[in-house]
Design an enzyme around this catalytic site. Structure first.
Site, PDB file in Angstrom:
ATOM      1  N   CYS A 263      -3.536  -2.720  -0.842  1.00 21.69           N
ATOM      2  CA  CYS A 263      -4.221  -2.001  -2.297  1.00 21.69           C
ATOM      3  C   CYS A 263      -2.174  -1.635  -3.186  1.00 21.69           C
ATOM      4  CB  CYS A 263      -4.099  -0.442  -2.191  1.00 21.69           C
ATOM      5  SG  CYS A 263      -5.742  -0.638  -1.032  1.00 21.69           S
TER       6      CYS A 263
ATOM      7  N   LYS B  40      -9.060   3.549  -9.646  1.00 17.10           N
ATOM      8  CA  LYS B  40      -8.486   4.349  -9.042  1.00 17.10           C
ATOM      9  C   LYS B  40      -6.738   3.848  -9.394  1.00 17.10           C
ATOM     10  CE  LYS B  40      -6.981   2.437  -4.298  1.00 17.10           C
ATOM     11  NZ  LYS B  40      -7.937   1.574  -3.182  1.00 17.10           N
TER      12      LYS B  40
ATOM     13  N   HIS C 155      -3.439   5.205  -7.568  1.00 16.35           N
ATOM     14  CA  HIS C 155      -2.398   4.796  -6.468  1.00 16.35           C
ATOM     15  C   HIS C 155      -0.855   4.292  -6.652  1.00 16.35           C
ATOM     16  CE1 HIS C 155      -3.206   2.870  -2.168  1.00 16.35           C
ATOM     17  NE2 HIS C 155      -2.900   3.992  -2.215  1.00 16.35           N
TER      18      HIS C 155
ATOM     19  N   HIS D 137     -14.184  -0.400  -1.370  1.00 18.42           N
ATOM     20  CA  HIS D 137     -13.387   0.755   0.211  1.00 18.42           C
ATOM     21  C   HIS D 137     -13.802   0.779   0.177  1.00 18.42           C
ATOM     22  CE1 HIS D 137      -9.767   2.239   1.516  1.00 18.42           C
ATOM     23  NE2 HIS D 137      -8.644   0.961   0.655  1.00 18.42           N
TER      24      HIS D 137
ATOM     25  N   ASP E 289      -7.450  -7.096  -4.908  1.00 18.42           N
ATOM     26  CA  ASP E 289      -6.131  -6.659  -4.994  1.00 18.42           C
ATOM     27  C   ASP E 289      -5.349  -7.260  -3.144  1.00 18.42           C
ATOM     28  OD1 ASP E 289      -8.085  -4.411  -3.859  1.00 18.42           O
ATOM     29  OD2 ASP E 289      -6.727  -2.996  -4.269  1.00 18.42           O
ATOM     30  N   ASN E 290      -6.678  -7.462  -2.812  1.00 15.63           N
ATOM     31  CA  ASN E 290      -6.689  -7.879  -1.652  1.00 15.63           C
ATOM     32  C   ASN E 290      -8.197  -8.625  -0.787  1.00 15.63           C
ATOM     33  OD1 ASN E 290      -6.283  -4.434  -1.227  1.00 15.63           O
ATOM     34  ND2 ASN E 290      -7.824  -5.393   0.189  1.00 15.63           N
TER      35      ASN E 290
ATOM     36  N   LYS F 289      -6.976  -8.191   4.878  1.00 11.15           N
ATOM     37  CA  LYS F 289      -6.408  -7.241   4.825  1.00 11.15           C
ATOM     38  C   LYS F 289      -5.346  -6.675   5.381  1.00 11.15           C
ATOM     39  CE  LYS F 289      -6.726  -2.453   2.842  1.00 11.15           C
ATOM     40  NZ  LYS F 289      -7.734  -1.372   2.666  1.00 11.15           N
TER      41      LYS F 289
END
Length: 373
Positions: free
Chosen positions: A36, A95, A97, A187, A245-246, A264
């Site tokens: 992330c 989010k 992060h 997530h 993002d992944n 991931k």
């Protein structure tokens, strides 16, 4: 393998697929990192995050080992800073992060509006988030508005969608808008309400059942966002980028990375190959595919160009403006090579053409031809 335009068959994603069908599907799209925080640091800065040593996920303030100096460096030019200088209202919903201290806060990184959370994950039912906005460029004082109405506080994904729709509706049509809608779904923690679980009752595996419900809620919200853009007369002239993002973690959250190996956290294709679709009805052809490798932070240069900022005006970037490639004006590859490097697990990778070098600490290096299985 968890959205329709990437071949998913057990989860329906009509809103996401509509974006893909109205624009260009990038079949060789990658995230800049296999998890992330670093991936988002690259997305926001337009640069490989390893250039500024952003290798791990920022920890919450309550965690042991919390580092108050770890976040998106102030020296990096966040995409929101760039677009705010061009007169855009810049909003982030969801989010962040990228650091919890005030110096890393989205409102100090060029965003004018923030509704979401600073850490990497959050309980989907504890939706006590508050909307924050900058009162003026001069004072930089933060206004804190009341949380959303009680009727909307049942599920975080729905709440984020509500706020995205609200900011579109309340932004005057003559004001250009940049919206970074960063859903945390799907997530962990794996949580879904009965409303969304009921939409995917045919999935028997209990883990994937919840996962599918979470994706369905996100897709519904994305559909409401595009509807709001259409109702505001903005849709045709809005650049929309959908990506991840992944890669997913099948044994943890029920994701499906097929046909790729890995997940991931590693630099195998399953960890970094992600769905990506880019639409701009007024500029890009609908129903087309782009088959050269692209990377998540290319959204930086593409968005800047869409906003009227020339790439030569951006002082330092690894990002490429994809518009001439997606429109068909250029047929070559946007990147000579793509690079990845992780921190503690000692992984590195390079992709050039169809070849990929994969290196892991304490193992022999290996080269793959990605046209072969």
């Amino acid at each position: 393998g968890d959205v329709g335009f990437s071949g998913c068959r057990d989860i329906s994603t009509p809103a996401i697929d509509a974006i893909a069908n109205s624009g260009v599907i990038c079949r060789e799209a990658y995230s800049p990192h296999p998890f992330c925080g670093p991936s988002r640091a690259a997305l926001m800065s337009g640069r490989y995050q390893q250039r500024f040593s952003f290798y791990g996920n920022p920890l919450p303030k309550s965690a042991s080992g919390y580092d108050p100096d770890f976040g998106l460096p102030e020296s990096e030019v966040c995409i929101a800073e760039l677009l705010s200088q061009s007169g855009y209202r810049t909003a982030i919903i969801g989010k962040w992060h990228l650091g919890s201290e005030d110096k890393f806060h989205p409102l100090n990184q060029g965003f004018s509006d923030f509704f979401g959370f600073l850490d990497g994950h959050r309980n989907y039912y504890k939706t006590d988030l508050q909307w924050q906005s900058v009162a003026s460029d001069e004072s930089k004082s933060w206004n804190t508005c009341p949380p959303a109405d009680e009727s909307r506080k049942d599920y975080l994904t729905d709440l984020l969608s509500d706020e995205a729709v609200r900011i579109i509706k309340e932004t005057e049509n003559e004001k250009p808008l940049f919206l970074y809608l960063a859903y945390n779904a799907p997530h962990t923690p794996m949580q879904a309400t009965r409303r969304w679980l009921g939409k995917v009752e045919g999935i028997e595996d209990p883990l994937r059942h919840v996962y599918a419900a979470m994706v369905t809620a996100m897709d519904d919200g994305i559909g409401r966002v595009t509807d709001a853009l259409r109702e505001a007369g903005r849709l045709d002239n809005t650049l929309i980028v959908f990506t991840s993002d992944n890669g997913g973690i099948p044994p943890v959250n029920g994701a499906n990375n097929q046909p790729f190996r890995g997940m991931k956290g590693n630099l195998l294709e399953g960890g970094i190959r992600v769905p990506m679709a880019i639409a701009w009805p007024a500029r890009l052809p609908a129903g087309t595919e782009f088959k050269h490798p692209v990377i998540g932070f290319d959204a930086y240069g593409t968005s800047a160009t869409a906003a009227g900022i020339a790439m030569n005006e951006i002082t330092a970037t690894d990002s490429v403006n994809l518009l001439p490639y997606l429109s068909g004006d250029r047929t070559d590859s946007p990147h000579d090579a793509l690079y990845w490097r992780t921190g503690g697990r000692g992984q590195a990778a390079v992709r050039s053409g169809t070849r990929k070098l994969f290196a892991v600490q304490s193992l022999s290096d290996r080269v793959f031809d990605l046209q072969q299985d």
